[in-house]
Write an enzyme that holds these catalytic residues in place. Structure first.
Site, PDB file in Angstrom:
ATOM      1  CD1 TRP A 118     -21.422  18.200   4.207  1.00 53.98           C
ATOM      2  CD2 TRP A 118     -22.603  19.931   4.987  1.00 53.98           C
ATOM      3  NE1 TRP A 118     -20.590  18.956   5.003  1.00 53.98           N
ATOM      4  CE2 TRP A 118     -21.285  20.020   5.498  1.00 53.98           C
ATOM      5  CE3 TRP A 118     -23.533  20.916   5.326  1.00 53.98           C
ATOM      6  CZ2 TRP A 118     -20.879  21.057   6.338  1.00 53.98           C
ATOM      7  CZ3 TRP A 118     -23.125  21.945   6.156  1.00 53.98           C
ATOM      8  CH2 TRP A 118     -21.815  22.010   6.652  1.00 53.98           C
ATOM      9  CG  ASP A 199     -25.798  24.427   2.062  1.00 56.78           C
ATOM     10  OD1 ASP A 199     -25.030  25.399   1.879  1.00 56.78           O
ATOM     11  OD2 ASP A 199     -25.495  23.459   2.780  1.00 56.78           O
ATOM     12  CE  LYS A 235     -15.712  22.367  -0.374  1.00 61.10           C
ATOM     13  NZ  LYS A 235     -16.345  22.774   0.875  1.00 61.10           N
TER      14      LYS A 235
END
Length: 391
Positions: A118, A199, A235
């Site tokens: 990311w 993460d 999400k």
């Protein structure tokens, strides 16, 4: 004020945000979130007072149980320090800041990031004085994990290095290690004394199974790997704008947990003072009420299974109908919101400029943007660009 003061500020490159869309290409508010919102609205005792510096306890404790499991030894032994954060980005920042201040680095302050990762990871760590170093992860030849390169990097890294790992649905590749590979990774990290920086942005959203998507984190925690977890509910709950997240640091002892909590509280106070209440209250209701949790689990499956279905339809169109040259198995093997198509930069740019199919120049496409109305068009254009016939 003179305009020249800001003349040296360069224009930053544009950024894009990945978000789930329904089959009509619209944002989807989860039914369980609507229900929880109504419960909050009808609560006459609700106020707008500050939360504590480290957040809403009912939320953070439930969030820790979600990622680690309710009976996790670290939880039952009082070794987990949980802090509510500004979604996953805030968790990454607070975790990085804490390590920058208190971690005993072996040499320079560095963090090992997968290549690719990311893009915001680079900025997050640079901003707190930790230099990103890349480790091999994605193999463009196989469109899978470069496992040998990954292992070699872990073995060659200085003892006690910080290794950032994606808990599931690796962003941006959609390629995850197998459970057997995770076991090997955990053993190497443990033997080298490394620190795992997890993460977790897609728990449940990746496979449709909350427990399955937490497997790697739980395995590492149960093996005693030193670690922290950055957790987001953007999400998997569709709470993108509410910025609901948590940072969980697993301490070796309950006494160490108290010290860590005190320092995280000091850092949090200087940065945001107190986290926002609304999203945390929503997730607290959903996580702690069995009926709401069950409904949330169904909503997660709805999102995950729609994306999985789009992968399957795209693969079927490319291989059976259009008989597109090349192997396309990676479309269904990869998981989560994104997929590395395997297209090169020239092909990706052609799709954007001529077919208005938008992706990054390295061939990464958002699978959430596919639906039953456009998947055939996307497949047809992919076929044409691969054959050099897109005009």
């Amino acid at each position: 004020m003179s305009a020249e003061i800001w003349d040296s500020v360069p224009l930053a490159p544009p950024d894009s945000v990945g978000a789930y869309r329904d089959n009509d290409g619209k944002p989807w508010v989860l039914p369980v979130v609507k229900k929880a919102t109504q419960i909050l609205l009808n609560n006459p005792t609700l106020d707008h007072e500050y939360l504590s510096i480290i957040g809403l306890p009912a939320f953070t404790s439930a969030a820790a149980k979600l990622i680690l499991a309710p009976d996790a030894p670290a939880i039952t032994e009082g070794r987990v320090v949980s802090v509510q954060t500004i979604s996953g980005t805030g968790a990454n920042h607070l975790g990085a800041l804490f390590l920058s201040r208190f971690y005993q680095f072996n040499g320079d302050k560095q963090v090992y990031l997968s290549k690719p990762t990311w893009v915001n990871h680079y900025a997050v760590f640079k901003n707190v004085g930790i230099t990103p170093v890349e480790y091999p992860y994605f193999d463009p030849r196989t469109l899978g994990v470069d496992f040998d390169g990954f292992k070699s990097a872990l073995l060659d890294a200085p003892t006690r290095s910080i290794i950032l790992l994606h808990a599931c649905a690796h962003n941006p590749t959609g390629v995850d290690p197998s459970r057997e590979q995770w076991e090997e990774i955990a053993n190497i990290i443990l033997s080298k004394g490394h620190f795992a920086f997890f993460d977790s942005a897609y728990q449940g959203f990746a496979s449709g199974d909350l427990n399955n998507d937490a497997w790697a984190v739980r395995h590492f925690a149960n093996k005693g790997v030193p670690l922290l977890i950055c957790q987001s509910f953007a999400k998997n709950a569709g709470l993108y704008g509410e910025r609901v997240g948590a940072l969980h640091v697993i301490a070796p002892t309950s006494d160490a947990a108290k010290r860590i909590r005190s320092q995280l509280s000091v850092l949090q106070r200087s940065e945001i003072s107190n986290p926002p209440a609304h999203g945390a209250r929503l997730m607290s209701l959903i996580l702690n009420d069995p009926k709401l949790f069950e409904e949330w689990d169904r909503d997660i499956k709805t999102m995950a299974h729609r994306i999985i279905s789009m992968r399957e339809q795209l693969y079927k169109l490319l291989t059976e109908e259009f008989k597109t040259p090349g192997s396309w198995e990676h479309i269904t093997k990869q998981i989560g919101m994104f997929s590395f198509t395997g297209l090169n930069q020239q092909q990706s740019l052609a799709l954007m400029e001529k077919a208005h199919i938008y992706m990054t120049s390295n061939g990464r496409i958002s699978m959430a943007g596919l639906n039953t109305h456009n998947v055939r068009y996307v497949a047809e254009c992919l076929d044409k660009v691969v054959r050099g016939e897109l005009s």
